[in-house]
Design a protein around this motif. Structure first.
Motif, short mmCIF file in Angstrom:
data_model
loop_
_atom_site.label_atom_id
_atom_site.label_comp_id
_atom_site.label_asym_id
_atom_site.label_seq_id
_atom_site.Cartn_x
_atom_site.Cartn_y
_atom_site.Cartn_z
N UNK A 110 10.83 19.47 -3.06
CA UNK A 110 10.51 19.62 -1.64
C UNK A 110 9.04 19.36 -1.35
N UNK A 111 8.18 19.48 -2.38
CA UNK A 111 6.74 19.49 -2.18
C UNK A 111 6.22 18.34 -1.32
N UNK A 112 6.50 17.12 -1.73
CA UNK A 112 5.97 15.97 -1.00
C UNK A 112 7.02 15.22 -0.21
N UNK A 113 8.29 15.41 -0.53
CA UNK A 113 9.32 14.69 0.22
C UNK A 113 9.35 15.09 1.69
N UNK A 114 9.19 16.38 1.96
CA UNK A 114 9.29 16.84 3.34
C UNK A 114 8.21 16.24 4.25
N UNK A 115 6.92 16.32 3.91
CA UNK A 115 5.92 15.70 4.79
C UNK A 115 5.99 14.18 4.81
N UNK A 116 6.33 13.57 3.66
CA UNK A 116 6.44 12.11 3.63
C UNK A 116 7.53 11.61 4.57
N UNK A 117 8.61 12.37 4.70
CA UNK A 117 9.76 11.93 5.49
C UNK A 117 9.42 11.69 6.95
N UNK B 113 0.88 -1.17 0.00
CA UNK B 113 0.00 0.00 0.00
C UNK B 113 0.91 1.22 0.00
N UNK B 114 0.77 2.06 -1.01
CA UNK B 114 1.70 3.19 -1.18
C UNK B 114 0.93 4.50 -1.23
N UNK B 115 1.32 5.42 -0.35
CA UNK B 115 0.82 6.79 -0.40
C UNK B 115 1.85 7.63 -1.14
N UNK B 116 1.43 8.23 -2.24
CA UNK B 116 2.34 9.04 -3.05
C UNK B 116 1.52 10.01 -3.87
N UNK B 117 2.08 11.18 -4.14
CA UNK B 117 1.40 12.16 -4.96
C UNK B 117 0.92 11.56 -6.28
N UNK C 201 -4.86 17.77 0.66
CA UNK C 201 -5.29 16.89 1.74
C UNK C 201 -4.28 15.77 1.95
N UNK C 202 -3.75 15.22 0.85
CA UNK C 202 -2.76 14.15 0.96
C UNK C 202 -1.51 14.64 1.68
N UNK C 203 -1.04 15.82 1.31
CA UNK C 203 0.13 16.38 1.99
C UNK C 203 -0.14 16.59 3.47
N UNK C 204 -1.33 17.08 3.79
CA UNK C 204 -1.67 17.32 5.20
C UNK C 204 -1.87 16.03 5.96
N UNK C 205 -2.40 14.99 5.31
CA UNK C 205 -2.56 13.70 5.98
C UNK C 205 -1.20 13.14 6.39
N UNK C 206 -0.22 13.29 5.52
CA UNK C 206 1.12 12.81 5.85
C UNK C 206 1.77 13.68 6.93
#
Length: 236
Positions: free
Chosen positions: A173-180, A49-53, A103-108
């Motif tokens: 930087x967009x999604x890497x930062x919250x995903x980390x 199960x993968x969460x990704x932009x 919403x995805x960025x905020x969920x992470x």
């Protein structure tokens, strides 16, 4: 604690298991952890199960894992450039949870901050809201979105020092930062590793405490989803 590993396979050793949940950074083909994705494919771990932009494109990025049938479910906001994704989704082979991009960025981000859920207006009255709790605040409806917290986070940075402090470059930087921050273990690949003290402390985007394992994945080829060029104008 050992933080720098020789390659992606070594960095993922002992962390992978079938059915695991992952957060994977990147925006389109920009800032995706290419070496780590390749190592996942080589390992053969499945039912992911993968969460990704996004899910990459055919045979690039996460598209490689779709092609090898290693992905069970995608939690994504944009998947329009991947024909294999479309085929698997329409045939019922792939479970998909579409999520608005912000919403995805905020969920992470919420998952990484220990916040189990939050209310947002985004998606109210649409299919996004189906099956979700609705609550009214000051006369306005909001839906409950759950924070995302994964077994493993895979990200790509631009530069890191040997302690694991990390800098992202522009759009990456967009999604890497919250995903980390949104998982038990974060493994990062970067284009360059420098000595501790060489990075300006004010320029660091991700503190080393979040990065558990690190590799230098260079050299990289810049991949472009759509190459747009203009016809050369000739003098009359």
């Amino acid at each position: 604690m050992k933080k720098i590993y020789s390659d992606a396979a070594a960095a993922l050793d002992g962390l992978l298991f079938d059915g695991m949940h992952l957060c994977v950074g990147g925006f389109g083909l920009c800032g995706i952890p290419e070496r780590l994705i390749d190592a996942l494919q080589e390992d053969g771990v499945k039912n992911l199960t993968i969460a990704s932009n996004n899910a990459g494109i055919d045979n690039e990025g996460l598209g490689k894992l779709l092609r090898s049938k290693q992905v069970k479910k995608m939690i994504s906001s944009y998947v329009g450039e991947n024909k294999e994704f479309e085929r698997q989704f329409l045939s019922g082979e792939l479970e998909v949870e579409f999520c608005p991009q912000g919403t995805l960025a905020e969920r992470c981000r919420a998952g990484g901050a220990g916040i189990p859920g939050f209310y947002t207006k985004t998606g109210v009255g649409t299919q996004v809201a189906e099956g979700k709790e609705v609550k009214s605040f000051d006369g306005e409806d909001y839906i409950l979105e759950r924070g995302i917290y994964a077994d493993l986070c895979l990200i790509k940075g631009w530069k890191a020092d040997k302690a694991g402090n990390l800098i992202f470059r522009k759009t990456a930087r967009n999604f890497n930062a919250p995903m980390a921050t949104a998982g038990k273990i974060c493994v990062a690949e970067v284009e360059e590793i420098v000595e501790v003290g060489e990075l300006d402390p004010d320029a660091i985007h991700l503190p080393s405490i979040y990065v558990k394992r690190l590799i230098d994945g260079s050299p990289y080829d810049k991949k472009i989803e759509f190459r747009m060029i203009r016809e050369r104008e000739t003098a009359s």
